[in-house]
Design an enzyme around this catalytic site. Structure first.
Site, mmCIF file in Angstrom:
data_model
loop_
_atom_site.group_PDB
_atom_site.id
_atom_site.type_symbol
_atom_site.label_atom_id
_atom_site.label_comp_id
_atom_site.label_asym_id
_atom_site.label_seq_id
_atom_site.Cartn_x
_atom_site.Cartn_y
_atom_site.Cartn_z
ATOM 1 N N PRO A 1 39.590 42.152 34.650
ATOM 2 C CA PRO A 1 40.348 41.951 35.883
ATOM 3 C C PRO A 1 39.543 42.379 37.122
ATOM 4 O O PRO A 1 38.765 43.339 37.082
ATOM 5 C CB PRO A 1 41.566 42.846 35.725
ATOM 6 C CG PRO A 1 41.599 43.249 34.305
ATOM 7 C CD PRO A 1 40.222 43.126 33.779
ATOM 8 N N TYR A 2 39.781 41.643 38.175
ATOM 9 C CA TYR A 2 39.202 41.947 39.486
ATOM 10 C C TYR A 2 40.354 41.906 40.481
ATOM 11 O O TYR A 2 41.016 40.878 40.627
ATOM 12 C CB TYR A 2 38.141 40.904 39.839
ATOM 13 C CG TYR A 2 37.640 40.994 41.255
ATOM 14 C CD1 TYR A 2 36.574 41.820 41.593
ATOM 15 C CD2 TYR A 2 38.248 40.253 42.265
ATOM 16 C CE1 TYR A 2 36.118 41.893 42.898
ATOM 17 C CE2 TYR A 2 37.794 40.329 43.572
ATOM 18 C CZ TYR A 2 36.736 41.148 43.884
ATOM 19 O OH TYR A 2 36.293 41.219 45.167
#
Length: 68
Positions: free
Chosen positions: A2-3
């Site tokens: 995830p970003y």
């Protein structure tokens, strides 16, 4: 992997506050989505107040209007 990109107005958030945001967002993704914190990226962008608008009005002006 995830970003998450968090955008806040540039109004003096401290390093400790930013660290708490990073930790909290990471913890949320671990708890809700079972993501690995070692591969979870959190980026905080600080935006100048005059570069942020809501409802067609710059944030500074909106706040001035709200104070009346």
């Amino acid at each position: 992997m995830p970003y998450v990109n968090v955008k806040i107005t540039r109004e003096g958030a401290t390093a400790a506050q930013k660290a708490e945001i990073i930790s909290g967002v990471t913890d949320l993704l671990v708890r809700v989505l079972d993501k690995d914190p070692a591969t979870t990226f959190v980026l905080i962008d600080e935006v100048a107040l005059e570069d942020w608008g809501v409802g067609g009005v710059p944030t500074g002006e909106r706040r001035r209007r709200a104070k009346g």
